[in-house]
Design a protein around this motif. Structure first.
Motif, PDB file in Angstrom:
ATOM      1  N   GLN A 140      13.084  -7.666  -7.226  1.00 18.03           N
ATOM      2  CA  GLN A 140      13.497  -7.273  -5.882  1.00 18.03           C
ATOM      3  C   GLN A 140      14.647  -6.272  -5.989  1.00 18.03           C
ATOM      4  N   ILE A 141      14.642  -5.270  -5.126  1.00 18.32           N
ATOM      5  CA  ILE A 141      15.818  -4.384  -5.050  1.00 18.32           C
ATOM      6  C   ILE A 141      16.811  -5.003  -4.055  1.00 18.32           C
ATOM      7  N   GLU A 142      18.061  -5.060  -4.445  1.00 17.89           N
ATOM      8  CA  GLU A 142      19.057  -5.723  -3.584  1.00 17.89           C
ATOM      9  C   GLU A 142      19.954  -4.742  -2.856  1.00 17.89           C
ATOM     10  N   PHE A 151       9.343  -0.989  -7.778  1.00 17.35           N
ATOM     11  CA  PHE A 151       9.914  -2.342  -7.787  1.00 17.35           C
ATOM     12  C   PHE A 151       9.157  -3.229  -6.798  1.00 17.35           C
ATOM     13  N   GLU A 152       8.628  -4.320  -7.286  1.00 21.35           N
ATOM     14  CA  GLU A 152       7.907  -5.262  -6.409  1.00 21.35           C
ATOM     15  C   GLU A 152       8.001  -6.655  -7.043  1.00 21.35           C
ATOM     16  N   ALA A 153       8.591  -7.578  -6.299  1.00 15.81           N
ATOM     17  CA  ALA A 153       8.780  -8.927  -6.854  1.00 15.81           C
ATOM     18  C   ALA A 153       7.575  -9.835  -6.590  1.00 15.81           C
ATOM     19  N   GLY A 191       5.169   4.429   5.010  1.00 14.72           N
ATOM     20  CA  GLY A 191       4.471   3.232   5.497  1.00 14.72           C
ATOM     21  C   GLY A 191       5.250   2.618   6.647  1.00 14.72           C
ATOM     22  N   ASP A 192       5.146   1.293   6.785  1.00 13.01           N
ATOM     23  CA  ASP A 192       5.798   0.597   7.904  1.00 13.01           C
ATOM     24  C   ASP A 192       7.304   0.858   7.942  1.00 13.01           C
ATOM     25  N   ALA A 193       7.921   1.045   6.804  1.00 10.38           N
ATOM     26  CA  ALA A 193       9.374   1.270   6.763  1.00 10.38           C
ATOM     27  C   ALA A 193       9.736   2.620   7.394  1.00 10.38           C
ATOM     28  N   GLY A 241      -6.462  -7.387   7.217  1.00  9.43           N
ATOM     29  CA  GLY A 241      -7.213  -6.862   6.073  1.00  9.43           C
ATOM     30  C   GLY A 241      -8.425  -6.020   6.421  1.00  9.43           C
ATOM     31  N   ILE A 242      -8.399  -5.342   7.574  1.00  5.75           N
ATOM     32  CA  ILE A 242      -9.512  -4.436   7.897  1.00  5.75           C
ATOM     33  C   ILE A 242      -9.162  -3.057   7.338  1.00  5.75           C
ATOM     34  N   ILE A 243     -10.019  -2.554   6.471  1.00  8.76           N
ATOM     35  CA  ILE A 243      -9.776  -1.241   5.876  1.00  8.76           C
ATOM     36  C   ILE A 243     -10.864  -0.299   6.384  1.00  8.76           C
ATOM     37  N   PHE A 264      -8.700  -9.240   1.272  1.00 12.58           N
ATOM     38  CA  PHE A 264      -7.471 -10.022   1.283  1.00 12.58           C
ATOM     39  C   PHE A 264      -6.388  -9.190   0.630  1.00 12.58           C
ATOM     40  N   ARG A 265      -5.217  -9.160   1.240  1.00  8.46           N
ATOM     41  CA  ARG A 265      -4.108  -8.385   0.680  1.00  8.46           C
ATOM     42  C   ARG A 265      -3.549  -9.075  -0.572  1.00  8.46           C
ATOM     43  N   GLY A 266      -3.454 -10.430  -0.493  1.00  7.59           N
ATOM     44  CA  GLY A 266      -3.051 -11.205  -1.666  1.00  7.59           C
ATOM     45  C   GLY A 266      -4.296 -11.795  -2.294  1.00  7.59           C
ATOM     46  N   GLY A 286      -2.709   0.173   9.885  1.00  6.55           N
ATOM     47  CA  GLY A 286      -1.413   0.277   9.194  1.00  6.55           C
ATOM     48  C   GLY A 286      -1.575   0.734   7.747  1.00  6.55           C
ATOM     49  N   VAL A 287      -2.635   0.266   7.104  1.00  2.21           N
ATOM     50  CA  VAL A 287      -2.843   0.654   5.704  1.00  2.21           C
ATOM     51  C   VAL A 287      -3.177   2.151   5.629  1.00  2.21           C
ATOM     52  N   GLY A 288      -3.982   2.603   6.585  1.00  2.00           N
ATOM     53  CA  GLY A 288      -4.319   4.033   6.625  1.00  2.00           C
ATOM     54  C   GLY A 288      -3.080   4.883   6.866  1.00  2.00           C
ATOM     55  N   PRO A 310       0.810  -1.227   0.000  1.00  2.00           N
ATOM     56  CA  PRO A 310       0.000   0.000   0.000  1.00  2.00           C
ATOM     57  C   PRO A 310       0.844   1.279   0.000  1.00  2.00           C
ATOM     58  N   ALA A 311       1.919   1.320   0.814  1.00  2.00           N
ATOM     59  CA  ALA A 311       2.696   2.562   0.907  1.00  2.00           C
ATOM     60  C   ALA A 311       3.345   2.894  -0.433  1.00  2.00           C
ATOM     61  N   GLY A 312       3.926   1.893  -1.087  1.00  2.00           N
ATOM     62  CA  GLY A 312       4.609   2.140  -2.358  1.00  2.00           C
ATOM     63  C   GLY A 312       3.633   2.529  -3.457  1.00  2.00           C
TER      64      GLY A 312
HETATM   65  C1  LIG Z   1      -0.867  -9.860  11.497  1.00  2.00           C
HETATM   66  C2  LIG Z   1      -1.084  -8.440  11.017  1.00  2.00           C
HETATM   67  C3  LIG Z   1      -2.380  -7.963  10.893  1.00  2.00           C
HETATM   68  C4  LIG Z   1      -2.580  -6.654  10.430  1.00  2.00           C
HETATM   69  N1  LIG Z   1      -3.869  -6.225  10.268  1.00  2.00           N
HETATM   70  C5  LIG Z   1      -4.091  -4.994   9.749  1.00  2.00           C
HETATM   71  C6  LIG Z   1      -5.428  -4.572   9.464  1.00  2.00           C
HETATM   72  O1  LIG Z   1      -6.400  -5.299   9.679  1.00  2.00           O
HETATM   73  N2  LIG Z   1      -5.600  -3.321   8.921  1.00  2.00           N
HETATM   74  C7  LIG Z   1      -4.536  -2.510   8.662  1.00  2.00           C
HETATM   75  O2  LIG Z   1      -4.754  -1.379   8.182  1.00  2.00           O
HETATM   76  N3  LIG Z   1      -3.265  -2.888   8.906  1.00  2.00           N
HETATM   77  C8  LIG Z   1      -3.014  -4.118   9.430  1.00  2.00           C
HETATM   78  N4  LIG Z   1      -1.732  -4.532   9.634  1.00  2.00           N
HETATM   79  C9  LIG Z   1      -0.624  -3.619   9.312  1.00  2.00           C
HETATM   80  C10 LIG Z   1      -0.424  -3.556   7.799  1.00  2.00           C
HETATM   81  O3  LIG Z   1      -0.282  -4.849   7.277  1.00  2.00           O
HETATM   82  C11 LIG Z   1       0.803  -2.725   7.452  1.00  2.00           C
HETATM   83  O4  LIG Z   1       0.827  -1.559   8.230  1.00  2.00           O
HETATM   84  C12 LIG Z   1       0.791  -2.330   5.970  1.00  2.00           C
HETATM   85  O5  LIG Z   1       0.845  -3.480   5.188  1.00  2.00           O
HETATM   86  C13 LIG Z   1       1.983  -1.425   5.661  1.00  2.00           C
HETATM   87  O6  LIG Z   1       2.083  -1.240   4.275  1.00  2.00           O
HETATM   88  P1  LIG Z   1       3.511  -1.049   3.601  1.00  2.00           P
HETATM   89  O7  LIG Z   1       3.258  -0.854   2.159  1.00  2.00           O
HETATM   90  O8  LIG Z   1       4.285  -0.057   4.357  1.00  2.00           O
HETATM   91  O9  LIG Z   1       4.279  -2.440   3.843  1.00  2.00           O
HETATM   92  P2  LIG Z   1       3.946  -3.879   3.277  1.00  2.00           P
HETATM   93  O10 LIG Z   1       2.496  -4.082   3.160  1.00  2.00           O
HETATM   94  O11 LIG Z   1       4.727  -4.827   4.114  1.00  2.00           O
HETATM   95  O12 LIG Z   1       4.525  -3.846   1.798  1.00  2.00           O
HETATM   96  C14 LIG Z   1       5.903  -3.829   1.563  1.00  2.00           C
HETATM   97  C15 LIG Z   1       6.155  -4.340   0.154  1.00  2.00           C
HETATM   98  O13 LIG Z   1       7.518  -4.144  -0.185  1.00  2.00           O
HETATM   99  C16 LIG Z   1       7.993  -5.274  -0.883  1.00  2.00           C
HETATM  100  N5  LIG Z   1       9.430  -5.309  -0.681  1.00  2.00           N
HETATM  101  C17 LIG Z   1      10.113  -5.514   0.470  1.00  2.00           C
HETATM  102  N6  LIG Z   1      11.438  -5.451   0.243  1.00  2.00           N
HETATM  103  C18 LIG Z   1      11.570  -5.202  -1.081  1.00  2.00           C
HETATM  104  C19 LIG Z   1      12.702  -5.047  -1.937  1.00  2.00           C
HETATM  105  N7  LIG Z   1      13.937  -5.152  -1.452  1.00  2.00           N
HETATM  106  N8  LIG Z   1      12.508  -4.828  -3.254  1.00  2.00           N
HETATM  107  C20 LIG Z   1      11.251  -4.724  -3.757  1.00  2.00           C
HETATM  108  N9  LIG Z   1      10.134  -4.871  -2.994  1.00  2.00           N
HETATM  109  C21 LIG Z   1      10.312  -5.100  -1.682  1.00  2.00           C
HETATM  110  C22 LIG Z   1       7.248  -6.456  -0.230  1.00  2.00           C
HETATM  111  O14 LIG Z   1       7.199  -7.558  -1.122  1.00  2.00           O
HETATM  112  C23 LIG Z   1       5.883  -5.838   0.017  1.00  2.00           C
HETATM  113  O15 LIG Z   1       5.006  -6.029  -1.064  1.00  2.00           O
HETATM  114  C24 LIG Z   1      -1.485  -5.832  10.116  1.00  2.00           C
HETATM  115  C25 LIG Z   1      -0.192  -6.312  10.246  1.00  2.00           C
HETATM  116  C26 LIG Z   1       0.021  -7.603  10.682  1.00  2.00           C
HETATM  117  C27 LIG Z   1       1.427  -8.111  10.800  1.00  2.00           C
END
Ligand SMILES: Cc1cc2nc3c(=O)[nH]c(=O)nc-3n(C[C@H](O)[C@H](O)[C@H](O)COP(=O)(O)OP(=O)(O)OC[C@H]3O[C@@H](n4cnc5c(N)ncnc54)[C@H](O)[C@@H]3O)c2cc1C
Length: 423
Positions: free
Chosen positions: A149-151, A43-45, A299-301, A61-63, A114-116, A310-312, A18-20
């Motif tokens: 994937q970015i390395e 970049f997303e593998a 995002g989470d990073a 997956g609660i949005i 579902f995220r996937g 987390g998605v918000g 979501p963040a990217g």
């Molecule tokens: C068990 C659990 C339940 C959760 N439930 C909820 C919920 O109900 N509602 C909610 O809002 N949040 C929930 N969260 C939090 C939410 O999943 C995250 O906050 C959200 O996914 C963050 O989005 P993001 O894009 O920052 O990271 P991510 O969703 O982790 O996405 C990161 C992406 O980067 C890719 N990536 C990583 N490294 C590389 C690389 N080197 N090169 C290329 N790509 C790369 C990964 O493949 C991935 O697709 C939950 C988390 C967990 C662990």
């Protein structure tokens, strides 16, 4: 008045969760608004259209409603085929019974996705992945998506990201890699990833009628005393129920043990068929040095809301970082002035969140306090919604609808202890 920046901006986004994807969508949006060319390569593998753990970003997956509203602001509506369920209440399973907290605000509809592409058999044939939907929209609106994937990344002296076979030069690196991948070598950057905690996530298959019958449209929350778990949740998702457990200083969480608890078995039948399991991590602190010249983590990073939405938070951090980069600039000072305050606000608010979750977890495990709380909340149920302070506090905490600091202040305002002892 600041002069508009018109030079093209080349952005490399690492991660298509979501963040990217949202960074890409907002950067293209602000670029179009300002008449600035923004070239986004993402970049997303992971292939989100695959079923099972390989296509999934591991989440309940609660949005919530505010995310749906913000997406509409980008002309994005989640297709109905992606929506696995609607949430209108939370059922809190306490030491002295179940307390149902229903939707406080008429517009607060949350959905489950579902995220996937879901855990596998039992789902319709068409794609249902939320992350795939966002990524495809980013691509449709002009982002170039590279399925690799970015390395390695480098910010100085020149800025680039590297896949196994190629180096891509850019003006800005956006780190949106979440907290579940391996740590990337980052040259010329002091960036330190966020602190994380262990979770366990799983799915059981019951069939849609049974899920509706047993869970309704509520998220069920448990505070088990016998397991090293802060809390566990059951989330209805079409024919499946998602189970999420947040660990308490241990990696040895098992969904099986949780499913074996008597309180859980009142909702899920014994021997429910588990079809998916994973052990993701969740960010519980901010990254250090989340931005630098030509670099920003989102995002989470970067930083996320503690335990909720987390998605918000991915959306709001991606939006602010994109706005800064496209409309203000990509120097460290631009991010410090326009992006840093948002990160600090989230981090500061999380301190209140940590306190509130500890208090609620203790109270809900205590027979005495949970009984008293239920009495107060029950009495409140007869009053108009704006006078239901205790329920509003719980609703805000469970859904992440209000800032934690606001909930903390509400708690002080109602005189928490007095209410309990007066019950
Ligand atoms: C068990 C659990 C339940 C959760 N439930 C909820 C919920 O109900 N509602 C909610 O809002 N949040 C929930 N969260 C939090 C939410 O999943 C995250 O906050 C959200 O996914 C963050 O989005 P993001 O894009 O920052 O990271 P991510 O969703 O982790 O996405 C990161 C992406 O980067 C890719 N990536 C990583 N490294 C590389 C690389 N080197 N090169 C290329 N790509 C790369 C990964 O493949 C991935 O697709 C939950 C988390 C967990 C662990």
């Amino acid at each position: 008045m600041a002069t508009a920046i018109t030079a093209p901006l080349r952005v490399a986004v690492v991660g298509g969760g979501p963040a990217g994807s949202l960074f890409a969508l907002y950067a293209l949006h602000y670029g179009a608004q300002a008449g600035r060319e923004v070239l986004v390569t993402l970049f997303e593998a992971r292939d989100f259209n695959r079923a099972g753990s390989r296509g999934c970003n591991m989440c309940a997956g609660i949005i919530p409603a505010d995310v749906l509203r913000d997406l509409r602001g980008l002309n994005l509506t989640i297709p109905p085929s992606l929506v696995m369920g609607e949430i209108d209440s939370y059922a809190l399973h306490t030491a002295s019974g179940c307390l149902r907290v229903t939707m406080m605000d008429p517009d607060a509809r949350a959905v489950t996705v579902f995220r996937g592409n879901g855990p596998g058999p039992g789902l319709p044939p068409e794609p249902i992945s939320f992350d795939s939907f966002l990524l495809a929209e980013a691509e449709r609106r002009g982002a170039r998506v590279i399925r690799q994937q970015i390395e390695e990344i480098c910010a100085r002296p020149r800025r680039w990201v590297r896949t196994h076979d190629r180096v891509y030069h850019c003006d800005l690196i956006v780190l949106a890699s979440g907290v579940n991948g391996s740590v990337l070598p980052a040259h010329g950057l002091p960036y330190v990833p966020p602190r994380t905690e262990a979770m366990a996530q799983g799915e059981v298959f019951l069939g849609s009628p049974e899920v509706r019958n047993r869970l309704g449209s509520a998220v069920h929350v448990f505070f088990p005393r016998s397991l090293p778990v802060v809390f566990g949740t059951l989330v209805p998702k079409g024919p499946f129920v998602s189970i999420s457990l947040l660990g308490r200083g241990t990696e040895s969480l098992t969904i099986r043990e949780f499913l074996g608890l008597q309180a859980v078995q009142r909702i899920l039948p014994e021997g429910s068929r588990q079809v998916c399991a994973c052990r993701p991590r969740i960010a519980v602190g901010p990254a250090s040095y989340a931005f630098a010249e030509g670099f920003v983590a989102v995002g989470d990073a970067g930083v996320t809301r503690l335990y909720k939405n987390g998605v918000g938070t991915a959306l709001v951090t991606a939006r602010r970082a994109a706005e800064t980069a496209v409309l203000r600039g990509i120097e460290e000072k631009d991010f410090r002035e326009h992006y840093g305050p948002l990160c600090q606000k989230i981090h500061r608010d999380n301190r209140f969140g940590r306190f509130l979750f500890s208090v609620v977890a203790v109270l809900m495990r205590s027979q005495l306090f949970s009984t008293r709380y239920m009495l107060v909340a029950d009495r409140e149920g007869e009053r108009p919604p704006d006078e239901q302070a205790m329920r509003r506090i719980l609703w805000g905490l469970l859904t992440g609808s209000y800032p934690y600091e606001e909930i903390f202040r509400m708690l002080l305002h109602v005189g928490f202890e007095r209410s309990l002892s007066a019950a």
